[in-house]
Design a protein around this motif. Structure first.
Motif, short mmCIF file in Angstrom:
data_model
loop_
_atom_site.label_atom_id
_atom_site.label_comp_id
_atom_site.label_asym_id
_atom_site.label_seq_id
_atom_site.Cartn_x
_atom_site.Cartn_y
_atom_site.Cartn_z
N ALA A 166 0.89 -1.32 -0.01
CA ALA A 166 -0.03 -0.01 -0.05
C ALA A 166 1.12 1.29 -0.19
CB ALA A 166 -1.00 -0.04 1.22
N VAL A 167 2.04 1.15 0.71
CA VAL A 167 2.82 2.18 0.67
C VAL A 167 3.35 2.77 -0.81
CG1 VAL A 167 5.38 2.90 1.27
CG2 VAL A 167 3.90 1.91 3.11
N ASP A 168 3.43 1.69 -1.55
CA ASP A 168 3.82 1.87 -2.91
C ASP A 168 2.64 2.20 -3.85
OD1 ASP A 168 6.60 1.67 -2.53
OD2 ASP A 168 6.41 -0.54 -2.70
N GLY A 169 1.41 2.45 -3.26
CA GLY A 169 0.46 2.61 -4.24
C GLY A 169 -0.43 1.45 -4.72
N ILE A 170 -0.24 0.05 -4.10
CA ILE A 170 -0.73 -1.08 -4.81
C ILE A 170 -2.04 -1.56 -3.75
CG2 ILE A 170 -0.44 -3.59 -5.37
CD1 ILE A 170 2.55 -2.72 -5.86
N GLU A 171 -2.96 -1.78 -4.09
CA GLU A 171 -4.07 -2.43 -3.38
C GLU A 171 -3.89 -3.66 -3.16
OE1 GLU A 171 -9.00 -2.61 -3.30
OE2 GLU A 171 -8.03 -1.57 -5.13
N ALA A 172 -3.97 -4.16 -1.85
CA ALA A 172 -3.62 -5.61 -1.68
C ALA A 172 -4.32 -5.73 -0.28
CB ALA A 172 -2.08 -5.61 -1.27
N GLY A 173 -4.45 -7.16 -0.09
CA GLY A 173 -5.31 -7.58 1.02
C GLY A 173 -4.50 -9.14 1.42
N GLY A 174 -4.77 -9.21 2.63
CA GLY A 174 -4.02 -10.52 3.25
C GLY A 174 -5.21 -11.45 3.64
N TYR A 175 -4.93 -12.76 3.31
CA TYR A 175 -5.95 -13.90 3.72
C TYR A 175 -5.03 -15.03 4.14
CZ TYR A 175 -8.69 -10.79 0.61
OH TYR A 175 -9.22 -9.63 0.35
N ALA A 176 -5.69 -15.57 5.40
CA ALA A 176 -5.00 -16.72 5.88
C ALA A 176 -5.62 -18.14 5.42
CB ALA A 176 -5.19 -16.67 7.32
N ALA A 177 -4.79 -19.01 4.91
CA ALA A 177 -5.39 -20.09 4.59
C ALA A 177 -4.33 -21.36 4.48
CB ALA A 177 -6.30 -20.23 3.25
N ASP A 178 -4.40 -22.51 4.99
CA ASP A 178 -3.30 -23.60 4.79
C ASP A 178 -4.01 -24.13 3.54
OD1 ASP A 178 -2.04 -26.09 4.72
OD2 ASP A 178 -1.76 -26.07 7.02
N VAL A 179 -2.96 -24.56 2.41
CA VAL A 179 -3.45 -25.22 1.22
C VAL A 179 -3.99 -26.39 1.54
CG1 VAL A 179 -2.01 -23.63 -0.02
CG2 VAL A 179 -1.19 -26.09 0.64
N ARG A 180 -3.60 -27.06 2.51
CA ARG A 180 -4.11 -28.53 2.89
C ARG A 180 -5.49 -28.58 3.31
NH1 ARG A 180 1.43 -31.12 5.33
NH2 ARG A 180 -0.01 -32.91 5.89
N ASP A 181 -6.13 -27.27 3.65
CA ASP A 181 -7.38 -26.99 4.15
C ASP A 181 -8.14 -26.33 3.05
OD1 ASP A 181 -9.76 -26.16 5.16
OD2 ASP A 181 -9.02 -25.74 7.23
N ARG A 182 -8.58 -27.43 2.12
CA ARG A 182 -9.27 -26.80 0.91
C ARG A 182 -10.37 -25.77 1.15
NH1 ARG A 182 -10.55 -32.36 -2.01
NH2 ARG A 182 -9.32 -33.04 -0.16
N GLY A 183 -11.21 -26.30 2.16
CA GLY A 183 -12.30 -25.18 2.33
C GLY A 183 -11.84 -23.71 2.78
N GLU A 227 1.80 -41.87 3.88
CA GLU A 227 1.23 -40.80 4.57
C GLU A 227 2.00 -39.55 3.92
OE1 GLU A 227 0.36 -44.08 6.44
OE2 GLU A 227 2.24 -43.48 6.31
N ASP A 228 3.32 -39.41 3.62
CA ASP A 228 4.18 -38.60 3.11
C ASP A 228 3.52 -38.24 1.72
OD1 ASP A 228 5.77 -38.44 5.26
OD2 ASP A 228 7.28 -39.33 4.21
N LEU A 229 3.25 -39.24 0.92
CA LEU A 229 2.95 -39.00 -0.60
C LEU A 229 1.31 -38.41 -0.32
CD1 LEU A 229 4.30 -42.41 -2.17
CD2 LEU A 229 5.02 -40.00 -2.49
N ALA A 230 0.58 -39.07 0.47
CA ALA A 230 -0.87 -38.46 0.56
C ALA A 230 -0.84 -37.07 0.79
CB ALA A 230 -1.51 -39.23 1.67
N ALA A 231 0.03 -36.44 1.91
CA ALA A 231 0.05 -35.05 2.11
C ALA A 231 0.60 -34.30 0.88
CB ALA A 231 1.00 -34.92 3.40
N ALA A 232 1.67 -34.80 0.26
CA ALA A 232 2.34 -34.04 -0.91
C ALA A 232 1.11 -33.97 -1.85
CB ALA A 232 3.45 -34.96 -1.40
N THR A 233 0.17 -35.03 -2.09
CA THR A 233 -0.70 -35.07 -3.11
C THR A 233 -1.81 -33.88 -2.72
OG1 THR A 233 -0.56 -37.45 -3.69
CG2 THR A 233 -2.69 -36.41 -4.03
N GLU A 234 -2.02 -33.86 -1.46
CA GLU A 234 -3.15 -32.71 -0.90
C GLU A 234 -2.31 -31.43 -1.18
OE1 GLU A 234 -6.13 -31.13 0.31
OE2 GLU A 234 -6.23 -33.26 0.91
N PHE A 235 -1.17 -31.16 -1.15
CA PHE A 235 -0.49 -29.98 -1.20
C PHE A 235 -0.29 -29.37 -2.51
CE2 PHE A 235 3.39 -27.32 -1.21
CZ PHE A 235 3.20 -26.46 0.04
N SER A 236 0.17 -30.53 -3.56
CA SER A 236 0.59 -29.98 -4.81
C SER A 236 -0.58 -30.33 -5.93
CB SER A 236 1.82 -30.58 -5.31
OG SER A 236 2.99 -29.97 -4.48
N ILE A 237 -1.42 -31.22 -5.73
CA ILE A 237 -2.52 -31.71 -6.70
C ILE A 237 -3.71 -31.16 -6.20
CG2 ILE A 237 -3.51 -33.52 -8.04
CD1 ILE A 237 -0.85 -35.14 -7.23
#
Length: 222
Positions: A46-63, A102-112
């Protein structure tokens, strides 16, 4: 005004991309797990004149992820550009023989599954605009399997396949899907991998609408 949503926004590439697209007239939605961090980045923009907003979400929480994107579109304008670039978790970066189901399942959630959920959320708005760009940012294992980082390597390959299919399917609708492969450490001293240089590459993928894959070390790309 339309917006860019940067999923996995951080102080390096995410912030540089926010500046680059913000200078071109985009509002910027910064999405990460830590609300304080993205709020601080939004204030700096915003200091540089750019409209922006912050939003919290963990990518493994699709909702939570789709809710963040919905809020961003409502507050900042239709999402015209979606950048998916969160940093993989350490559990995805183990040798193949140490990588569990379990690692592969988590990676799938994260990247796919997470990028697929994000794409599904923003596509109706892009279709209404008649244009849009989906940017996937990956390491070199997306193109060349690396047994030392087996979870990410497996999931990145699937993300690449998904992106390739989207690239072909969405082009007739004016929606471009592009992947940036970064085979090195961001901000590690090589000017090719400086955050601002990578942000310029992302802008070139968006504006140039070329092939699906761009690799940073290819001097003819971007």
């Amino acid at each position: 005004m339309t917006s860019i949503a940067i999923i996995g926004a951080g102080p390096g590439l995410g912030f540089a991309a926010a500046h680059r697209f913000g200078r071109e007239g985009f509002a910027v939605a910064l999405i990460s797990r830590t609300k304080d961090k993205v709020d601080e980045m939004a204030r700096a923009l915003a200091v540089d004149g750019i409209e922006a907003g912050g939003y919290a979400a963990d990518v493994r929480d699709r909702g939570a992820l789709t809710s963040a994107l919905e809020s961003a579109a409502a507050e900042l304008g239709t999402i015209e550009v979606l950048q998916y670039s969160p940093v993989p978790s350490r559990e995805f970066l183990r040798p193949v023989l140490e990588t569990t189901v379990e690692d592969l399942a988590a990676a799938t959630e994260f990247s796919i599954l997470a990028p697929a959920a994000a794409v599904s959320q923003v596509l109706p708005g892009m279709a209404e605009l008649g244009r849009g760009t989906i940017l996937l940012v990956n390491g070199s294992s997306a193109a060349n399997p690396n047994g030392n980082v087996a979870g990410t390597s497996t999931a990145f390959a699937a993300e690449s396949a998904y992106g390739t299919m989207l690239h072909e399917a969405l082009a007739p609708q004016g929606i471009h899907v592009g992947q940036l492969i970064i085979p090195g450490a961001i901000g590690g001293g090589d000017p090719l991998f400086a955050p601002d240089a990578l942000a310029d590459r992302l802008w070139s993928i968006h504006s140039g609408r070329g092939p699906f894959r761009t690799t940073v070390t290819d001097p003819s790309a971007g």
